[in-house]
Design a protein around this motif. Sequence first.
Motif, PDB file in Angstrom:
ATOM      1  N   VAL A  44       0.846  -1.198   0.000  1.00  0.00           N
ATOM      2  CA  VAL A  44       0.000   0.000   0.000  1.00  0.00           C
ATOM      3  C   VAL A  44       0.877   1.241   0.000  1.00  0.00           C
ATOM      4  N   VAL A  45       0.575   2.186  -0.912  1.00  0.00           N
ATOM      5  CA  VAL A  45       1.250   3.477  -0.983  1.00  0.00           C
ATOM      6  C   VAL A  45       0.365   4.497  -0.277  1.00  0.00           C
ATOM      7  N   PRO A  46       0.832   5.172   0.771  1.00  0.00           N
ATOM      8  CA  PRO A  46      -0.012   6.097   1.539  1.00  0.00           C
ATOM      9  C   PRO A  46      -0.454   7.305   0.713  1.00  0.00           C
ATOM     10  N   PRO A  47      -1.504   8.018   1.163  1.00  0.00           N
ATOM     11  CA  PRO A  47      -1.988   9.208   0.436  1.00  0.00           C
ATOM     12  C   PRO A  47      -0.903  10.282   0.351  1.00  0.00           C
ATOM     13  N   ALA A  48      -0.992  11.116  -0.673  1.00  0.00           N
ATOM     14  CA  ALA A  48      -0.032  12.196  -0.887  1.00  0.00           C
ATOM     15  C   ALA A  48      -0.777  13.430  -1.389  1.00  0.00           C
ATOM     16  N   SER A  49      -0.195  14.597  -1.159  1.00  0.00           N
ATOM     17  CA  SER A  49      -0.835  15.848  -1.601  1.00  0.00           C
ATOM     18  C   SER A  49      -0.841  15.971  -3.109  1.00  0.00           C
ATOM     19  N   ASP A  50       0.130  15.357  -3.754  1.00  0.00           N
ATOM     20  CA  ASP A  50       0.225  15.406  -5.216  1.00  0.00           C
ATOM     21  C   ASP A  50      -0.139  14.032  -5.775  1.00  0.00           C
ATOM     22  N   PRO A  51      -1.346  13.857  -6.366  1.00  0.00           N
ATOM     23  CA  PRO A  51      -1.752  12.550  -6.902  1.00  0.00           C
ATOM     24  C   PRO A  51      -0.787  12.001  -7.947  1.00  0.00           C
ATOM     25  N   ALA A  52      -0.173  12.892  -8.718  1.00  0.00           N
ATOM     26  CA  ALA A  52       0.736  12.427  -9.774  1.00  0.00           C
ATOM     27  C   ALA A  52       1.968  11.761  -9.160  1.00  0.00           C
ATOM     28  N   LYS A  53       2.512  12.368  -8.101  1.00  0.00           N
ATOM     29  CA  LYS A  53       3.668  11.774  -7.441  1.00  0.00           C
ATOM     30  C   LYS A  53       3.295  10.459  -6.765  1.00  0.00           C
ATOM     31  N   GLN A  54       2.060  10.420  -6.197  1.00  0.00           N
ATOM     32  CA  GLN A  54       1.611   9.171  -5.554  1.00  0.00           C
ATOM     33  C   GLN A  54       1.502   8.055  -6.577  1.00  0.00           C
TER      34      GLN A  54
END
Length: 528
Positions: A44-54
């Motif tokens: 699982v990759v945690p949430p991030a402010s930048d969806p593109a980087k996530q």
Amino acid sequence: MSTSQEPQTRQRGEIVRLPSGSLRVKVYAGIDPVTKKRHYRTEVVPPASDPAKQRKQAEKVRTRLLSEVDENRQVRTSATVGQLLDEHVQYLSVEENTLAGYRSLIEHHVRPLLGDERLGRVDAKVLDSFYSELRRCRAHCRGGRYTEHRTDREHECDDRCRPHQCRSLGNGSIRKVRAILSGAGKRALRWGWVGVNPFDMAEPLPAARPDPQPPSPDQAATIVNEAWADLDWGMLVWLAMVSGARRGELCALTWKCLDSDTGVLTIRSSIAQKGRKTWEKETKTHQQRRITLDEQTVALLKAYRQHCAERAGIGTEMPGEARIFSTDPVGRSWLKPDTVSQRYARMCSRIGWDMNIHQLRHYSATELIASGVDVRTVAGRLGHGGGGATTLRVYSAWVAEADQRAAGSLAGRMPELPVDLAGTNSFSVSQGNEASGGESPYQKIAADLKGSIACGVLNPGDALPTVAKLAERYRVSAGTAQRAIAALRAEGLATVSRGRRATVADPAVSVDAAPAEVVSLRNKRTAT
């Protein structure tokens, strides 16, 4: 719980957005060899402010998981550590006692802490936490307070039922736990359950520090004198001290193991014990070995064999198949190893020492090395692994000269036999003493010192030569020189105290210092 599928092209693996905003990466990893179901690797990759980087991070995770699957480095099963250990112990080829010890460690220490952990989640942090808990408390108390009862049955508590105190699991047991887990990991790797052995990530344990603690020469002399109060027991203790054989090997000896003509004792098997059950098995190293005995010990064994035959009423010699040490007069049964250990411990306890019979092996090894015998020969005599295995592979070159020298060296450093044994009609060793060729080195040193005292060169209160000077003057070991001083002390001619040089005893205050064990033995033998 609803999820939304991220738009993606036809490719291996999938990336799914969860309601929390996280991205779950899922990659197919084949069929689980344990459950026979489809097995997946997920992360699982945690949430991030930048969806593109996530999203970019999720793609990297997917690429890494696919690479691990392709390189067969991934965990291919959802099995737990407990399931792996259940399978592992079924295929172990070890002695019954060893297997019982492994099962005990698994049930008491591994399963409660790691049993439900999936193999894929075992990492260095998990293993560090596991071994830290073993070192903190062997009962895994989690910091709670309770009473440790002496038994699980109904009972009235006494001083043996005490409040729990945290104690670390012994370093030897921790090493066994690590060996069990490492072996299970290697088996899982061969079976295709895992890509790498997860248990090899544990921090290396410090090397074990040997602490043999053999009896001193004075202690050995006291032990021998105490043991000879019972002829059968004295013979066993003496042979254990001379040969360095393990207790189970001594119990398994038969008379055909002894070649009286060459003085060679062959160790062929050992007696194992678990509870009340005993059985004969191979030696610890699964190899036979031969030990050359000194002439005095061979003479002792010859006389003891004749004594056993006369006691059993079967002629002048015990049959070759009879056990040398047995509770049966005709030698049809063997002694129990635990019984031997317990009797030895009780005997030493009466003297005032806390000792075990295995320390006689340490005594034999220490005295051989101190007398100049090379380590390879010592390892061969004791049946040690490693160096001992190498010695046994070149056995023909080892036994001819070095082992003969070892037998003679040890004979010169053994405690003196109780004085009254040679005068017993039913058990005489005069033949062996005559064949030995006269006084031993320590007896010659003692005789010279007695002469100096008798002619007045050394007067009461004078300091005797130091052990180091005696060893240098007579070209013997320090142990031999120390035995000479001990002999004078036993005769009441010398006064010895810890931290001070030995001095000539004052006849005005000296009493008959003959060892109490010898006097007691003489009285017992005369009464019988």
